[in-house]
Design a protein around this motif. Structure first.
Motif, PDB file in Angstrom:
ATOM      1  N   SER A   8      42.126  77.227  14.111  1.00  0.00           N
ATOM      2  CA  SER A   8      42.950  78.346  13.655  1.00  0.00           C
ATOM      3  C   SER A   8      42.683  79.590  14.494  1.00  0.00           C
ATOM      4  O   SER A   8      43.578  80.372  14.748  1.00  0.00           O
ATOM      5  N   ALA A   9      41.456  79.791  14.956  1.00  0.00           N
ATOM      6  CA  ALA A   9      41.154  80.950  15.805  1.00  0.00           C
ATOM      7  C   ALA A   9      41.857  80.824  17.145  1.00  0.00           C
ATOM      8  O   ALA A   9      42.402  81.789  17.660  1.00  0.00           O
ATOM      9  N   ARG A  10      41.852  79.616  17.712  1.00  0.00           N
ATOM     10  CA  ARG A  10      42.522  79.437  18.992  1.00  0.00           C
ATOM     11  C   ARG A  10      44.021  79.649  18.857  1.00  0.00           C
ATOM     12  O   ARG A  10      44.660  80.200  19.735  1.00  0.00           O
ATOM     13  N   SER A  11      44.587  79.249  17.714  1.00  0.00           N
ATOM     14  CA  SER A  11      46.028  79.393  17.553  1.00  0.00           C
ATOM     15  C   SER A  11      46.450  80.853  17.431  1.00  0.00           C
ATOM     16  O   SER A  11      47.576  81.188  17.721  1.00  0.00           O
ATOM     17  N   THR A  12      45.535  81.739  16.990  1.00  0.00           N
ATOM     18  CA  THR A  12      45.877  83.152  16.865  1.00  0.00           C
ATOM     19  C   THR A  12      45.294  83.982  18.004  1.00  0.00           C
ATOM     20  O   THR A  12      45.419  85.191  18.004  1.00  0.00           O
ATOM     21  N   ALA A  13      44.642  83.337  18.978  1.00  0.00           N
ATOM     22  CA  ALA A  13      43.941  84.067  20.038  1.00  0.00           C
ATOM     23  C   ALA A  13      44.855  84.987  20.823  1.00  0.00           C
ATOM     24  O   ALA A  13      44.404  85.975  21.371  1.00  0.00           O
ATOM     25  N   THR A  14      46.119  84.701  20.878  1.00  0.00           N
ATOM     26  CA  THR A  14      47.035  85.540  21.648  1.00  0.00           C
ATOM     27  C   THR A  14      47.781  86.532  20.783  1.00  0.00           C
ATOM     28  O   THR A  14      48.561  87.302  21.279  1.00  0.00           O
ATOM     29  N   GLY A  15      47.562  86.500  19.468  1.00  0.00           N
ATOM     30  CA  GLY A  15      48.270  87.407  18.564  1.00  0.00           C
ATOM     31  C   GLY A  15      47.838  88.850  18.744  1.00  0.00           C
ATOM     32  O   GLY A  15      46.709  89.129  19.148  1.00  0.00           O
ATOM     33  N   PRO A  16      48.714  89.786  18.432  1.00  0.00           N
ATOM     34  CA  PRO A  16      48.401  91.206  18.612  1.00  0.00           C
ATOM     35  C   PRO A  16      47.325  91.719  17.660  1.00  0.00           C
ATOM     36  O   PRO A  16      46.713  92.744  17.922  1.00  0.00           O
ATOM     37  N   TRP A  17      47.068  91.009  16.563  1.00  0.00           N
ATOM     38  CA  TRP A  17      46.065  91.425  15.602  1.00  0.00           C
ATOM     39  C   TRP A  17      44.661  90.960  15.990  1.00  0.00           C
ATOM     40  O   TRP A  17      43.682  91.348  15.355  1.00  0.00           O
ATOM     41  N   VAL A  18      44.551  90.124  16.992  1.00  0.00           N
ATOM     42  CA  VAL A  18      43.271  89.513  17.350  1.00  0.00           C
ATOM     43  C   VAL A  18      42.588  90.307  18.464  1.00  0.00           C
ATOM     44  O   VAL A  18      43.214  90.658  19.461  1.00  0.00           O
ATOM     45  N   ILE A  19      41.289  90.566  18.269  1.00  0.00           N
ATOM     46  CA  ILE A  19      40.503  91.288  19.278  1.00  0.00           C
ATOM     47  C   ILE A  19      39.388  90.371  19.761  1.00  0.00           C
ATOM     48  O   ILE A  19      38.659  89.785  18.962  1.00  0.00           O
ATOM     49  N   ASP A  20      39.253  90.279  21.066  1.00  0.00           N
ATOM     50  CA  ASP A  20      38.191  89.493  21.694  1.00  0.00           C
ATOM     51  C   ASP A  20      36.959  90.395  21.815  1.00  0.00           C
ATOM     52  O   ASP A  20      37.036  91.489  22.376  1.00  0.00           O
ATOM     53  N   THR A  21      35.814  89.933  21.292  1.00  0.00           N
ATOM     54  CA  THR A  21      34.595  90.758  21.293  1.00  0.00           C
ATOM     55  C   THR A  21      33.565  90.300  22.322  1.00  0.00           C
ATOM     56  O   THR A  21      32.440  90.803  22.324  1.00  0.00           O
ATOM     57  N   ARG A  22      33.913  89.354  23.200  1.00  0.00           N
ATOM     58  CA  ARG A  22      32.917  88.841  24.154  1.00  0.00           C
ATOM     59  C   ARG A  22      32.338  89.937  25.027  1.00  0.00           C
ATOM     60  O   ARG A  22      31.153  89.932  25.333  1.00  0.00           O
ATOM     61  N   ASP A  23      33.174  90.910  25.440  1.00  0.00           N
ATOM     62  CA  ASP A  23      32.667  91.978  26.303  1.00  0.00           C
ATOM     63  C   ASP A  23      31.735  92.938  25.552  1.00  0.00           C
ATOM     64  O   ASP A  23      30.991  93.689  26.168  1.00  0.00           O
TER      65      ASP A  23
END
Length: 195
Positions: A8-23
């Motif tokens: 489910s996380a991968r399916s929303t990874a490109t959504g505007p509500w999703v923030i990537d925190t790796r950096d």
């Protein structure tokens, strides 16, 4: 269940509500600001007051790495439209809410000691802001929107807007028991000369 979470996380990874925190990294104390505008058409109380077509939520957030996860604080702001529940006039209002949400790291103490619905979680270093922002904004909306706190509403007899009709507005009502006599003889008991 973890496979379902990752899918489910991968399916929303490109959504505007999703923030990537790796950096951001996992070193406690590191932080970064982020601002974005996300589409939010229909967010609100359906058929009462909601974000209009083409509307968006403006997010101004601070992401902070803490021992147990990522703490998100900031504001969400949007414009909602609806109609006054008393006079049915269209209305528009700006709504702003403060956000504070911890997104727990997988396998952290918080993740292991809380139920699934007690705390938000990171999935593959991703944060999905939509449920938190949606809940906060919906709770901030009036369940009975009014164009003004003292809106008098509509006349129950003619449906006119009482604010426009004035204080002398009224309708003559006849007791149903006397209605047949009134129809037969016309006039009223108060004005016998009309008979």
């Amino acid at each position: 269940m973890s496979e379902h979470r990752h899918a489910s996380a991968r399916s929303t990874a490109t959504g505007p509500w999703v923030i990537d925190t790796r950096d951001l990294g996992r070193r406690a104390g590191s932080s970064r600001r982020t601002s974005r505008s996300v589409p939010a058409e229909g967010l609100g109380l359906r058929d009462v007051i909601a974000v209009p077509a083409g509307g968006a939520v403006e997010l101004d957030l601070l992401l902070e790495s803490v021992v147990e996860g990522v703490l998100v604080t900031g504001t969400a702001r949007t414009v909602v439209e609806g109609e006054c529940s008393r006079c049915l006039e269209p209305l528009s209002a700006e709504v702003e809410v403060e956000l504070t949400e911890l997104y727990a790291y997988p396998d952290s103490t918080t993740d292991e000691t809380t139920d699934e619905d007690e705390v938000s979680r990171l999935r593959d270093d991703l944060i999905d802001l939509e449920p938190v922002v949606r809940d906060a904004l919906v709770l901030a909306l009036p369940q009975v929107p009014l164009c003004s706190p003292d809106c008098p509403g509509l006349c129950v007899d003619c449906g006119g807007k009482l604010a426009d009709l004035g204080p002398d507005h009224g309708h003559e009502t006849i007791d149903p028991r006397w209605a047949a006599l009134h129809e037969r003889f016309g006039g009223t008991r108060d004005n016998p000369e009309e008979n």
